[in-house]
Motif scaffolding. Structure first.
Motif, mmCIF file in Angstrom:
data_model
loop_
_atom_site.group_PDB
_atom_site.id
_atom_site.type_symbol
_atom_site.label_atom_id
_atom_site.label_comp_id
_atom_site.label_asym_id
_atom_site.label_seq_id
_atom_site.Cartn_x
_atom_site.Cartn_y
_atom_site.Cartn_z
ATOM 1 N N GLY A 55 98.562 63.926 76.832
ATOM 2 C CA GLY A 55 98.331 62.783 77.707
ATOM 3 C C GLY A 55 96.943 62.183 77.626
ATOM 4 O O GLY A 55 96.614 61.254 78.366
ATOM 5 N N ALA A 56 96.098 62.708 76.738
ATOM 6 C CA ALA A 56 94.794 62.080 76.474
ATOM 7 C C ALA A 56 94.652 61.973 74.968
ATOM 8 O O ALA A 56 94.684 62.992 74.255
ATOM 9 C CB ALA A 56 93.650 62.899 77.068
ATOM 10 N N MET A 57 94.479 60.737 74.476
ATOM 11 C CA MET A 57 94.441 60.508 73.022
ATOM 12 C C MET A 57 93.411 61.409 72.357
ATOM 13 O O MET A 57 93.684 61.995 71.303
ATOM 14 C CB MET A 57 94.104 59.042 72.761
ATOM 15 C CG MET A 57 93.943 58.694 71.310
ATOM 16 S SD MET A 57 93.243 57.037 71.122
ATOM 17 C CE MET A 57 91.617 57.311 71.822
ATOM 18 N N ALA B 120 100.887 59.342 67.821
ATOM 19 C CA ALA B 120 101.298 57.936 67.958
ATOM 20 C C ALA B 120 101.361 57.559 69.427
ATOM 21 O O ALA B 120 101.862 58.328 70.261
ATOM 22 C CB ALA B 120 102.663 57.723 67.315
ATOM 23 N N TYR B 121 100.824 56.385 69.737
ATOM 24 C CA TYR B 121 101.250 55.709 70.944
ATOM 25 C C TYR B 121 101.938 54.453 70.430
ATOM 26 O O TYR B 121 101.269 53.484 70.036
ATOM 27 C CB TYR B 121 100.134 55.372 71.933
ATOM 28 C CG TYR B 121 100.745 55.345 73.320
ATOM 29 C CD1 TYR B 121 101.559 54.284 73.715
ATOM 30 C CD2 TYR B 121 100.620 56.413 74.184
ATOM 31 C CE1 TYR B 121 102.210 54.288 74.937
ATOM 32 C CE2 TYR B 121 101.255 56.424 75.419
ATOM 33 C CZ TYR B 121 102.053 55.363 75.780
ATOM 34 O OH TYR B 121 102.702 55.382 77.002
ATOM 35 N N PRO B 122 103.255 54.493 70.331
ATOM 36 C CA PRO B 122 103.976 53.490 69.541
ATOM 37 C C PRO B 122 104.157 52.145 70.234
ATOM 38 O O PRO B 122 103.894 52.032 71.459
ATOM 39 C CB PRO B 122 105.343 54.155 69.327
ATOM 40 C CG PRO B 122 105.535 55.019 70.534
ATOM 41 C CD PRO B 122 104.156 55.521 70.896
ATOM 42 N N GLY C 101 102.125 48.084 72.436
ATOM 43 C CA GLY C 101 101.767 49.474 72.745
ATOM 44 C C GLY C 101 100.851 49.562 73.948
ATOM 45 O O GLY C 101 100.835 48.673 74.814
ATOM 46 N N LYS C 102 100.020 50.602 74.012
ATOM 47 C CA LYS C 102 99.180 50.821 75.194
ATOM 48 C C LYS C 102 97.695 50.867 74.872
ATOM 49 O O LYS C 102 96.865 50.475 75.687
ATOM 50 C CB LYS C 102 99.592 52.138 75.872
ATOM 51 C CG LYS C 102 98.725 52.500 77.065
ATOM 52 C CD LYS C 102 99.161 53.773 77.748
ATOM 53 C CE LYS C 102 98.302 54.046 78.979
ATOM 54 N NZ LYS C 102 98.656 55.313 79.660
ATOM 55 N N LEU C 103 97.340 51.361 73.698
ATOM 56 C CA LEU C 103 95.943 51.676 73.411
ATOM 57 C C LEU C 103 95.166 50.431 72.989
ATOM 58 O O LEU C 103 95.699 49.516 72.367
ATOM 59 C CB LEU C 103 95.871 52.761 72.326
ATOM 60 C CG LEU C 103 96.612 54.060 72.685
ATOM 61 C CD1 LEU C 103 96.544 55.055 71.539
ATOM 62 C CD2 LEU C 103 96.070 54.654 73.968
ATOM 63 N N PHE D 123 88.291 49.986 71.609
ATOM 64 C CA PHE D 123 87.682 51.165 72.238
ATOM 65 C C PHE D 123 88.382 52.464 71.868
ATOM 66 O O PHE D 123 87.840 53.545 72.083
ATOM 67 C CB PHE D 123 87.743 51.018 73.768
ATOM 68 C CG PHE D 123 87.232 49.701 74.261
ATOM 69 C CD1 PHE D 123 88.110 48.719 74.694
ATOM 70 C CD2 PHE D 123 85.872 49.426 74.256
ATOM 71 C CE1 PHE D 123 87.644 47.494 75.139
ATOM 72 C CE2 PHE D 123 85.395 48.204 74.702
ATOM 73 C CZ PHE D 123 86.285 47.234 75.141
ATOM 74 N N GLU D 124 89.658 52.372 71.421
ATOM 75 C CA GLU D 124 90.440 53.588 71.156
ATOM 76 C C GLU D 124 90.932 53.615 69.705
ATOM 77 O O GLU D 124 90.570 54.491 68.928
ATOM 78 C CB GLU D 124 91.637 53.654 72.126
ATOM 79 C CG GLU D 124 91.205 53.856 73.587
ATOM 80 C CD GLU D 124 92.311 53.558 74.598
ATOM 81 O OE1 GLU D 124 92.907 52.474 74.553
ATOM 82 O OE2 GLU D 124 92.572 54.434 75.444
ATOM 83 N N ALA D 125 91.751 52.644 69.330
ATOM 84 C CA ALA D 125 92.408 52.710 68.016
ATOM 85 C C ALA D 125 91.416 52.595 66.863
ATOM 86 O O ALA D 125 91.456 53.408 65.919
ATOM 87 C CB ALA D 125 93.467 51.607 67.913
#
Ligand code: P6P
Length: 295
Positions: A209-211, A226-228, A236-238, A242-244
């Motif tokens: 639950g935390a990338m 994956a956060y698809p 998606g969500k990310l 800042f993340e991907a």
């Protein structure tokens, strides 16, 4: 082994210096702040604290021209023209407390850092370095630049903070072992569900639950996170900035791959700083299989 770029090294010194203070503050900041971030997500008190501490620390670093956070609408000018060439300043983009919803369940969380040689919104190819702090049983920091990927242990040491390199050439293992997929089967497009069914027969499920925690499992054991794209949220969500992007940079430097299902994450041209993207990241052969499955 320090980064060859003294500004990058100073940036990750500043990030490491805040880690023990952020970690010590979390027990008292497990509640919602009552505000939402620019992505419309509920912000925890821990998010705000980490954002404030990191903002102060990073805007004070010589060579940082702007500070951009997942929790803030606009960039903070830190002086110095970003991406102007000849000794230009960098734009530092952070997710101050990735996975802060894990505060309630006391599971891993992290801080994600991207160091861009261009004002945001920028593509991941403008990254000169990226890293993350993982608040797990041990506080570790992964730092990637064009000299490779390093894993460090970060410790509060009698009023100062030490960074000890424990792996100076972090590479994705060739034989993948784990996977972690965000969302639920009803949320997934059929093609992703079919891919997930294949993978769950081959790899071990590791999803927390935390990338940052989940990607750290992939970097450690090999596999895919994956956060698809979702049926009701194709983006998606990310967040890309800042993340991907930072995670894609790190994993590519470690010998892996990262895609949005069609395009390398680092090649995506964002419209806005808070753009979301689907993220599929890990061993290249798994990412290739995923892209074929989604065709
Ligand atoms: P879900 C944390 O909120 C985050 O942005 C990522 O760190 C993590 O991968 C994802 O969302 C978890 O989302 O839907 O599983 O709670």
């Amino acid at each position: 082994m320090a980064s060859p770029d003294p500004v990058v090294e100073a940036i990750f010194d500043a990030v490491a210096a805040t880690a023990p203070e952020i970690r010590a503050a979390l027990p008292g900041r497990r509640v919602k702040s009552g505000t939402d971030n620019p992505s419309g997500e509920s912000v925890m008190a821990g998010d705000l604290y980490a954002d404030e501490l990191l903002g102060d620390a990073l805007t004070a670093v010589d060579g940082v021209g702007s500070f951009v956070s997942e929790e803030r609408e606009a960039a903070v000018d830190a002086g110095g023209a970003v991406g102007s060439g000849d000794g230009d300043a960098y734009a530092v983009a952070i997710d101050p407390l990735d996975g802060s919803s894990n505060l309630r369940s006391n599971n891993a969380m992290g801080t994600v850092v991207g160091v861009y040689d261009a004002p945001l919104p920028a593509t991941g190819r403008d990254l000169v370095a990226a890293g993350y702090v993982l608040y797990g049983p041990i506080t570790t920091m992964v730092v990637a630049d064009d000299s490779g990927v390093r894993e460090e242990v970060v410790e509060a040491d009698d009023g100062s903070v030490s960074r000890s390199v424990v792996e100076d050439d972090l590479r994705l293992p060739d034989d993948p072992l784990v996977y972690g997929f965000g969302g639920r089967v009803p949320d997934w497009p059929d093609a992703f569900t079919a891919f997930a069914r294949e993978i769950e027969d081959e790899l071990k499920l590791r999803y927390g639950g935390a990338m940052v925690g989940d990607v750290n499992q992939v970097l450690t054991y090999g596999g895919i996170f994956a956060y698809p794209a979702l049926v009701d949220a194709p983006e998606g969500k990310l967040r890309l900035s800042f993340e991907a992007n930072p995670i894609a940079y790190i994993v590519e430097q470690a010998g892996g791959a990262a895609t949005d299902g069609d395009t390398d994450i680092l090649d995506i041209e964002p419209e806005g700083v808070h753009d979301r993207v689907p993220l599929y990241v890990g061993n290249g052969e798994l990412v290739d299989r995923l892209e074929t499955a989604l065709d």
